[in-house]
Design an enzyme around this catalytic site. Structure first.
Site, PDB file in Angstrom:
ATOM      1  N   TRP A  98       0.401   6.123   1.709  1.00 43.49           N
ATOM      2  CA  TRP A  98       0.986   4.790   1.879  1.00 43.49           C
ATOM      3  C   TRP A  98       2.494   4.845   1.713  1.00 43.49           C
ATOM      4  O   TRP A  98       3.244   4.218   2.470  1.00 43.49           O
ATOM      5  CB  TRP A  98       0.354   3.780   0.928  1.00 43.49           C
ATOM      6  CG  TRP A  98      -1.118   3.595   1.167  1.00 43.49           C
ATOM      7  CD1 TRP A  98      -2.125   3.894   0.303  1.00 43.49           C
ATOM      8  CD2 TRP A  98      -1.746   3.121   2.364  1.00 43.49           C
ATOM      9  NE1 TRP A  98      -3.347   3.619   0.881  1.00 43.49           N
ATOM     10  CE2 TRP A  98      -3.142   3.145   2.135  1.00 43.49           C
ATOM     11  CE3 TRP A  98      -1.265   2.683   3.603  1.00 43.49           C
ATOM     12  CZ2 TRP A  98      -4.062   2.742   3.097  1.00 43.49           C
ATOM     13  CZ3 TRP A  98      -2.191   2.270   4.571  1.00 43.49           C
ATOM     14  CH2 TRP A  98      -3.562   2.306   4.315  1.00 43.49           C
ATOM     15  N   ASP A 135       5.168  -1.173  -3.631  1.00 43.73           N
ATOM     16  CA  ASP A 135       3.849  -1.478  -3.096  1.00 43.73           C
ATOM     17  C   ASP A 135       2.881  -1.455  -4.279  1.00 43.73           C
ATOM     18  O   ASP A 135       2.653  -0.400  -4.882  1.00 43.73           O
ATOM     19  CB  ASP A 135       3.482  -0.401  -2.063  1.00 43.73           C
ATOM     20  CG  ASP A 135       2.104  -0.607  -1.435  1.00 43.73           C
ATOM     21  OD1 ASP A 135       1.346  -1.475  -1.913  1.00 43.73           O
ATOM     22  OD2 ASP A 135       1.797   0.116  -0.464  1.00 43.73           O
ATOM     23  N   LYS A 174      -7.690  -5.548  -2.796  1.00 48.13           N
ATOM     24  CA  LYS A 174      -8.084  -4.654  -3.884  1.00 48.13           C
ATOM     25  C   LYS A 174      -8.300  -5.434  -5.185  1.00 48.13           C
ATOM     26  O   LYS A 174      -9.378  -5.404  -5.735  1.00 48.13           O
ATOM     27  CB  LYS A 174      -7.053  -3.552  -4.074  1.00 48.13           C
ATOM     28  CG  LYS A 174      -7.235  -2.400  -3.091  1.00 48.13           C
ATOM     29  CD  LYS A 174      -6.247  -2.366  -1.991  1.00 48.13           C
ATOM     30  CE  LYS A 174      -6.613  -1.344  -0.933  1.00 48.13           C
ATOM     31  NZ  LYS A 174      -5.462  -0.878  -0.176  1.00 48.13           N
TER      32      LYS A 174
HETATM   33  C1  PLP Z   1      -4.732  -0.450   0.844  1.00 46.78           C
HETATM   34  C2  PLP Z   1      -3.308  -0.126   0.693  1.00 46.78           C
HETATM   35  C3  PLP Z   1      -2.379  -0.343   1.720  1.00 46.78           C
HETATM   36  C4  PLP Z   1      -2.787  -0.876   3.076  1.00 46.78           C
HETATM   37  O1  PLP Z   1      -3.010  -2.215   2.990  1.00 46.78           O
HETATM   38  P1  PLP Z   1      -3.356  -3.088   4.302  1.00 46.78           P
HETATM   39  O2  PLP Z   1      -3.440  -4.455   3.697  1.00 46.78           O
HETATM   40  O3  PLP Z   1      -4.641  -2.575   4.843  1.00 46.78           O
HETATM   41  O4  PLP Z   1      -2.237  -2.943   5.253  1.00 46.78           O
HETATM   42  C5  PLP Z   1      -1.062  -0.054   1.473  1.00 46.78           C
HETATM   43  N1  PLP Z   1      -0.660   0.434   0.290  1.00 46.78           N
HETATM   44  C6  PLP Z   1      -1.525   0.666  -0.715  1.00 46.78           C
HETATM   45  C7  PLP Z   1      -1.020   1.211  -2.011  1.00 46.78           C
HETATM   46  C8  PLP Z   1      -2.877   0.405  -0.539  1.00 46.78           C
HETATM   47  O5  PLP Z   1      -3.733   0.645  -1.536  1.00 46.78           O
END
Ligand code: PLP
Length: 359
Positions: A102, A172, A196
């Site tokens: 990511w 993020d 999540k």
């Molecule tokens: C799941 C995740 C993403 C992707 O998220 P989307 O909402 O599917 O774009 C990005 N960064 C992290 C750390 C994630 O766990």
């Protein structure tokens, strides 16, 4: 009806009480005679839901007044572009720490909009640790500094934040938001896909310091400009109304539980149950260095692919689902987000003990 223990990395388990409340309100929300899904986003009754969701998030995360909360769509992945479009406005440069897929995607996308500098990476050891950061490699003129706080695929997390001085720190937090207290004032932007720890897929939450809004690059599409959403209270267009409603219920659940301090205590208890077992097992072992272990995502292996497969198959049959590891790590991964109860992790550990004894 029987529910499984769901260790999915996302979309993931939600608190049972939240699902029950949503079910009970499905046909008639609070005497309105409508489902939340059917309401105008501009109605009084819906306005109250989105306002309460924001107020609860501010309360639970202790968000300072000079930060905006935006309820967006497009996933965390859209933020990989939205952030540089909005923040790369002075020197068109940004710093990145590459701690997994990511983080790498955020870096690669930002390269379309400006110059991107890799401060450090842990790619050399399959992202099994958080690299030490050498501050002399930080660009003092960067428009922002990006980290992925918790690395969902590899199971590592930052426990110490980089000191970026006046350069806004952007994180993020998709897979760790609401798992423990966080000092929002240390960040320029925090962003998360909701699926999540916050609610269902379809909602993306952005917490942004006000002074970072309003200087987007010329080419920025209207929908990708934070100002558009900030000026319109996340109602420039139709927001993901139902996902926001579930997020509100999840926040109520966290408040009833005792807030993020309590959440952290429970999450540490769960993670320790599994890590202690892994540290003492002769068959299973964790893949991450001890000091950088995630509270949310715990990858582990037996070292034997056939045995891994057998484990996942037998676990699934016993109601422990979605334990197969990401293809880049192999083995297994247990995602134990907020809504996974302590009993779920204890039951998994008991099953692993039994599997080890039998094999
Ligand atoms: C799941 C995740 C993403 C992707 O998220 P989307 O909402 O599917 O774009 C990005 N960064 C992290 C750390 C994630 O766990």
């Amino acid at each position: 009806m029987s529910r499984v223990y769901n260790f999915s990395a996302g979309p993931s388990v939600l608190p049972e009480s939240v699902l029950k409340q949503a079910a009970s309100e499905m046909l008639d929300y609070n005497g309105s005679g409508q489902s939340v899904m059917e309401m105008s986003h501009r109605s009084k009754v819906y306005e109250e839901i989105i306002n309460q969701c924001e107020a609860s998030l501010r309360e639970v995360m202790n968000i300072p007044d000079n930060y905006k909360v935006l309820f967006l769509q497009g996933g965390a992945s859209s933020q990989f572009a939205m952030i540089p479009l909005n923040l790369m406005n002075k020197n068109k440069k940004a710093d990145f720490v590459i701690t997994g897929q990511w983080a790498k995607k955020a870096y690669q996308e930002a390269q379309k909009f400006g110059a991107c500098n890799v401060v450090a990476s842990s790619a050399d050891k399959t992202f099994s640790y958080i690299p030490q950061l050498d501050e002399s490699k930080f660009d003092k003129d960067a428009d922002y500094f990006h980290i992925c706080m918790n690395n969902t695929i590899y199971g590592t997390r930052f426990t110490k934040l980089p000191n970026t001085g006046n350069v806004p720190l952007v994180a993020d937090v998709s897979s760790c938001v609401l798992s423990e207290p966080i000092d929002v004032s240390k960040f320029g932007i925090l962003y998360a896909g909701a699926q999540k720890n916050m609610g269902p897929a379809g909602l993306t939450v952005v917490i942004i310091r006000e002074d970072l809004i309003g200087n987007a690059q010329e080419i920025t599409p209207t929908m990708f400009n934070y100002q558009t959403h900030s000026d319109n209270g996340s109602m420039y267009n139709t927001p993901p109304t139902y996902a926001i409603y579930i997020c509100k219920l999840v926040l109520d659940w966290i408040k009833d539980l005792g807030g993020l301090e309590k959440m952290k205590e429970i999450n540490e208890k769960k993670a320790n149950l599994l890590y202690d077992f892994l540290d003492n097992s002769k068959m299973f072992k964790g893949t991450v260095v001890k000091e950088d272990r995630s509270l949310m995502n715990i990858p582990f292996i037996t070292g034997n692919e056939e045995l891994d497969k057998k484990f996942v198959k037998e676990a699934t049959a016993k109601g422990f689902v979605n334990l197969k590891g990401h293809r880049s790590v192999g083995g297994m991964r247990a995602s134990i987000y907020n809504a996974m109860p302590v009993e779920g992790v204890q039951a998994l550990v008991d099953f692993m003990k039994e599997f080890e004894a039998n094999n």
